[in-house]
Enzyme design. Sequence first.
Site, mmCIF file in Angstrom:
data_model
loop_
_atom_site.group_PDB
_atom_site.id
_atom_site.type_symbol
_atom_site.label_atom_id
_atom_site.label_comp_id
_atom_site.label_asym_id
_atom_site.label_seq_id
_atom_site.Cartn_x
_atom_site.Cartn_y
_atom_site.Cartn_z
ATOM 1 N N CYS A 169 8.162 6.899 -6.430
ATOM 2 C CA CYS A 169 8.193 7.753 -5.013
ATOM 3 C C CYS A 169 6.778 7.526 -4.302
ATOM 4 O O CYS A 169 6.937 7.953 -3.160
ATOM 5 C CB CYS A 169 8.324 9.051 -5.412
ATOM 6 N N HIS A 248 -4.740 6.890 -9.296
ATOM 7 C CA HIS A 248 -4.073 6.396 -10.246
ATOM 8 C C HIS A 248 -4.493 6.730 -11.630
ATOM 9 O O HIS A 248 -5.537 6.673 -11.892
ATOM 10 C CB HIS A 248 -3.863 4.874 -10.321
ATOM 11 N N HIS A 335 -0.373 19.476 10.185
ATOM 12 C CA HIS A 335 0.800 19.294 9.573
ATOM 13 C C HIS A 335 0.729 18.758 8.262
ATOM 14 O O HIS A 335 0.019 17.537 8.093
ATOM 15 C CB HIS A 335 1.829 18.583 10.357
ATOM 16 N N HIS A 339 6.068 14.957 0.088
ATOM 17 C CA HIS A 339 7.096 13.997 -0.602
ATOM 18 C C HIS A 339 7.919 15.213 -1.307
ATOM 19 O O HIS A 339 7.618 16.292 -1.860
ATOM 20 C CB HIS A 339 6.527 13.269 -1.801
ATOM 21 N N HIS A 368 16.868 19.737 0.727
ATOM 22 C CA HIS A 368 18.139 20.423 1.020
ATOM 23 C C HIS A 368 19.199 19.458 1.615
ATOM 24 O O HIS A 368 20.321 19.301 1.192
ATOM 25 C CB HIS A 368 18.192 21.556 1.587
ATOM 26 N N ASN A 372 15.995 14.089 -3.116
ATOM 27 C CA ASN A 372 14.761 13.209 -3.184
ATOM 28 C C ASN A 372 15.297 11.721 -3.085
ATOM 29 O O ASN A 372 16.056 10.910 -3.946
ATOM 30 C CB ASN A 372 14.114 13.230 -4.456
#
Length: 465
Positions: A169, A248, A335, A339, A368, A372
């Site tokens: 992702c 990472h 803003h 994710h 919603h 994902n």
Amino acid sequence: MDVISILFYGLPFFYLLFLIWKIIDQKRHQNCYILDYECHKPTDDRMLSTGFSGEIIRRNKHLGLNEYKFLLKAIVSSGIGEQTYAPRNVFYRREACPTYEDGILEMEEFFHDTIDKLLKRNGISPSEIDVLVVNISMLTCMPSLAGRIINYYKMREDIKVYNITGMGCSASLISINIVENIFKNEKNKVALMVTSESLSPNWYVGNNRSMILANCLFRSGGSAILLTNKVALKNKAMFKLKHLVRTHHGAKDEAYDSCIQKEDDQGHIGFHLDKTLPKAATKALIDNLKTIAPLILPVRELLRFAIVSLVRKMNWDSTKGGARPVINFKTGVDHICLHTGGKAVIDGVGTNLNLNEYDLEPARMTLHRFGNTSASSLWYVLGYMEAKKRLKKGDKVLMISFGAGFKCNSCLWEVLRDLRDGNAWKNCIDNYPPKNTTNPFLEKFGWIQDEDPNTFCFPDGFAFP
């Protein structure tokens, strides 16, 4: 003599000016701009209603009553609505036996839709693309997906190509980082970044609870983004990249194992989401923010946080158990583009960064409406902000993404002009946020909670709504 003196004293001066101009010119061409982006909105025949989702669950022969109860609870609390999209083979009842072509066709449908619209809207020919970066984590083919795009659009022979898999992702910002590094060394380039996930061959059909969760969260989608470092195109650009930081934690076993693709005990391949995932995500987020915070926040906020933290440490015994100090990212960021990893992820980041519901609304509503969609989720969240006319010239947008590995990547964008298009949200933004986001699964399938495992069976002729 005067001419010789002028040359003797003048040449070093002009050479110095030349070096200064060269450095400035090089710096101007190292900037990374987003010209435009396009989010994929699949056709309505791929939309997952509550009734159809229930049918998919029921036809999994490996599930028992306890699994049904677990899924009911997971779906109801997932934050996902009834208008997300699934791959076509699910609608053809072939999720348990996907073909190679299912994955390819799913990606090609997305490629052609987003890239066609993006290039046409910006008047750019495929032959003008200098760099192509494609990230699809869970589908590898030969030729590569990037190669298929090049063949379909007949791109140039000297195009720089990067085909990324397995990054999960957080792959969008990894791809941005690749483009950014190319732009630092080469002038006047246009890059196309394509990001999505292939769900067709990766729908889990077993009964392992940690792997069933992926079916509840991941949905079809994808984005294509045009980037450039051409100074001549700066006035057309939407965003300018200011900073990008990658973290990472793959060397830590707990983080590595928290989010991993593997086989269950029956040999079914799925995506395992461990109970340690929230902890791994929090640690990665903290380490990432420690690096990017000094780059994007004003000195006064950094000093305030340092002083408050020091005072708390010195008075640990008296403050033990109290609220820990939280750095205020809103002092340097307008803003937060987060994710949509799931409701728990959104809630967790909101708590850690002390964000309010207004800040979290774009991520919640994207989860919603679209679910994902893996690495492309960030761009749907950005589209929501744009559709709500939140993005004004000069605003700063902080993107935060998480991914298997375990990784946390973040970057800061500056808005270069007022934005109000909305992308995939154009035709539905007026309905968001809805007055009620309660998932209807509990209303339609709540009776399962009262069933006895020893006597349970679906009623004869039971039809899913």
